[in-house]
Scaffold this motif. Sequence first.
Motif, PDB file in Angstrom:
ATOM      1  N   GLN A 288       0.837  -1.205   0.000  1.00  0.00           N
ATOM      2  CA  GLN A 288       0.000   0.000   0.000  1.00  0.00           C
ATOM      3  C   GLN A 288       0.873   1.258   0.000  1.00  0.00           C
ATOM      4  N   GLY A 289       0.232   2.408  -0.161  1.00  0.00           N
ATOM      5  CA  GLY A 289       1.004   3.632  -0.136  1.00  0.00           C
ATOM      6  C   GLY A 289       0.199   4.851  -0.530  1.00  0.00           C
ATOM      7  N   PHE A 290       0.910   5.975  -0.620  1.00  0.00           N
ATOM      8  CA  PHE A 290       0.318   7.262  -0.964  1.00  0.00           C
ATOM      9  C   PHE A 290       0.502   7.500  -2.465  1.00  0.00           C
ATOM     10  N   GLY A 291      -0.602   7.654  -3.193  1.00  0.00           N
ATOM     11  CA  GLY A 291      -0.503   7.976  -4.599  1.00  0.00           C
ATOM     12  C   GLY A 291       0.061   9.372  -4.813  1.00  0.00           C
ATOM     13  N   GLU A 292       0.283   9.732  -6.063  1.00  0.00           N
ATOM     14  CA  GLU A 292       0.879  11.026  -6.366  1.00  0.00           C
ATOM     15  C   GLU A 292       0.021  12.158  -5.804  1.00  0.00           C
ATOM     16  N   HIS A 293       0.666  13.075  -5.090  1.00  0.00           N
ATOM     17  CA  HIS A 293      -0.050  14.197  -4.479  1.00  0.00           C
ATOM     18  C   HIS A 293       0.897  15.391  -4.387  1.00  0.00           C
ATOM     19  N   PRO A 294       0.354  16.609  -4.272  1.00  0.00           N
ATOM     20  CA  PRO A 294       1.193  17.809  -4.314  1.00  0.00           C
ATOM     21  C   PRO A 294       1.566  18.347  -2.932  1.00  0.00           C
ATOM     22  N   HIS A 295       2.655  19.105  -2.903  1.00  0.00           N
ATOM     23  CA  HIS A 295       3.056  19.909  -1.747  1.00  0.00           C
ATOM     24  C   HIS A 295       3.656  21.202  -2.270  1.00  0.00           C
TER      25      HIS A 295
ATOM     26  N   LYS B 152       9.145   3.247  -1.282  1.00  0.00           N
ATOM     27  CA  LYS B 152       9.532   3.578  -2.644  1.00  0.00           C
ATOM     28  C   LYS B 152       9.069   4.993  -2.946  1.00  0.00           C
ATOM     29  N   HIS B 153       9.996   5.841  -3.325  1.00  0.00           N
ATOM     30  CA  HIS B 153       9.713   7.252  -3.587  1.00  0.00           C
ATOM     31  C   HIS B 153       9.808   7.541  -5.084  1.00  0.00           C
ATOM     32  N   ARG B 154       8.887   8.383  -5.554  1.00  0.00           N
ATOM     33  CA  ARG B 154       8.953   8.877  -6.935  1.00  0.00           C
ATOM     34  C   ARG B 154       8.396  10.290  -6.961  1.00  0.00           C
ATOM     35  N   ASP B 155       9.036  11.191  -7.714  1.00  0.00           N
ATOM     36  CA  ASP B 155       8.531  12.568  -7.783  1.00  0.00           C
ATOM     37  C   ASP B 155       8.689  13.131  -9.186  1.00  0.00           C
ATOM     38  N   ASN B 156       8.097  14.310  -9.383  1.00  0.00           N
ATOM     39  CA  ASN B 156       8.113  14.924 -10.712  1.00  0.00           C
ATOM     40  C   ASN B 156       9.414  15.657 -10.997  1.00  0.00           C
ATOM     41  N   MET B 157      10.385  15.589 -10.056  1.00  0.00           N
ATOM     42  CA  MET B 157      11.718  16.133 -10.312  1.00  0.00           C
ATOM     43  C   MET B 157      12.634  15.092 -10.945  1.00  0.00           C
TER      44      MET B 157
ATOM     45  N   ALA C 221       9.694  21.636  -0.828  1.00  0.00           N
ATOM     46  CA  ALA C 221       8.614  21.655  -1.810  1.00  0.00           C
ATOM     47  C   ALA C 221       8.564  22.963  -2.600  1.00  0.00           C
ATOM     48  N   GLY C 222       8.890  24.080  -1.945  1.00  0.00           N
ATOM     49  CA  GLY C 222       9.015  25.355  -2.641  1.00  0.00           C
ATOM     50  C   GLY C 222       7.840  25.687  -3.537  1.00  0.00           C
ATOM     51  N   THR C 223       8.131  25.940  -4.821  1.00  0.00           N
ATOM     52  CA  THR C 223       7.104  26.365  -5.764  1.00  0.00           C
ATOM     53  C   THR C 223       6.120  25.254  -6.105  1.00  0.00           C
ATOM     54  N   GLY C 224       6.429  24.019  -5.710  1.00  0.00           N
ATOM     55  CA  GLY C 224       5.477  22.934  -5.902  1.00  0.00           C
ATOM     56  C   GLY C 224       6.109  21.655  -6.405  1.00  0.00           C
ATOM     57  N   ILE C 225       5.744  20.527  -5.787  1.00  0.00           N
ATOM     58  CA  ILE C 225       6.197  19.219  -6.230  1.00  0.00           C
ATOM     59  C   ILE C 225       5.006  18.253  -6.211  1.00  0.00           C
ATOM     60  N   TYR C 226       5.163  17.161  -6.948  1.00  0.00           N
ATOM     61  CA  TYR C 226       4.268  16.015  -6.864  1.00  0.00           C
ATOM     62  C   TYR C 226       5.116  14.794  -6.535  1.00  0.00           C
ATOM     63  N   HIS C 227       4.646  13.963  -5.597  1.00  0.00           N
ATOM     64  CA  HIS C 227       5.403  12.747  -5.302  1.00  0.00           C
ATOM     65  C   HIS C 227       4.472  11.651  -4.813  1.00  0.00           C
ATOM     66  N   SER C 228       4.987  10.432  -4.800  1.00  0.00           N
ATOM     67  CA  SER C 228       4.256   9.275  -4.282  1.00  0.00           C
ATOM     68  C   SER C 228       5.193   8.463  -3.403  1.00  0.00           C
ATOM     69  N   GLU C 229       4.595   7.716  -2.466  1.00  0.00           N
ATOM     70  CA  GLU C 229       5.358   6.865  -1.549  1.00  0.00           C
ATOM     71  C   GLU C 229       4.606   5.553  -1.392  1.00  0.00           C
ATOM     72  N   PHE C 230       5.313   4.425  -1.634  1.00  0.00           N
ATOM     73  CA  PHE C 230       4.671   3.118  -1.562  1.00  0.00           C
ATOM     74  C   PHE C 230       5.533   2.124  -0.791  1.00  0.00           C
ATOM     75  N   ASN C 231       4.850   1.219  -0.123  1.00  0.00           N
ATOM     76  CA  ASN C 231       5.495   0.076   0.498  1.00  0.00           C
ATOM     77  C   ASN C 231       5.395  -1.081  -0.491  1.00  0.00           C
ATOM     78  N   ASN C 232       6.502  -1.396  -1.147  1.00  0.00           N
ATOM     79  CA  ASN C 232       6.489  -2.424  -2.191  1.00  0.00           C
ATOM     80  C   ASN C 232       6.455  -3.844  -1.636  1.00  0.00           C
TER      81      ASN C 232
END
Length: 239
Positions: free
Chosen positions: A54-61, A76-81, A97-108
Amino acid sequence: MAKTILHTADSRGKADHGWLKSYHTFSFASYHHPDRTHFGALRVLNDDRVDGGQGFGEHPHNNMEIISIPLKGELKHRDNMGNAGFIKPGEIQVMSAGTGIYHSEFNNNPNEATEFLQIWVLPNKRNVEPRYDQAKINYREQPNQLEQILSPSAEDQGVWIHQNAWFHIGLLEKGNSTEYTLKDPANNGVYIFVLNGSVRVGNQILDKRDGYGLWQTERFTLEATANAEILLMEVPMEI
């Protein structure tokens, strides 16, 4: 004389989403406590458990310094950078996060839960260019001392953030003590979070997952009343 505030483990907010169980030291999402919205620049301290697969789908900060410290399992981390990979116990991750990022976090891992701390610190600069970093943590290899894992400087030990803040972590064996001296005692306070075990600070005993804030002081001593792992977060008190 130092000012203090105690947040016992059982006084925290709790969210149970089935796959995610989270304890909130400060107000977060649907948990709101008017007297527990932050400790200075420390805005969020979440103690999260994510079920296998399970994990957190892509979301903004945006405009937040976001720190993750895994305690068990991997994320497991993935982001739009363009960053993608794993963080695990013995590491610390930071995102400005600054001007804005999107990322996801999952337990594989489908067979084991992941446990980690999610920490948000309010930045001292807004709309910075987003950035990502992670670093090793070696405190279990050097017990009875504090290891710096975060600071305001890219040239210093550990990761860095856009804030006049320092994080330290340590493993104290029963009967041992260590002193912490604030980097900026005129402006900062320290929030102590006990990961495991038990420590004494002055006359206050802190047990597993208790939180304790101190400010208007230059230094204090931590004494392990049982083998203990502790996280210290020094942050500005005025925001």
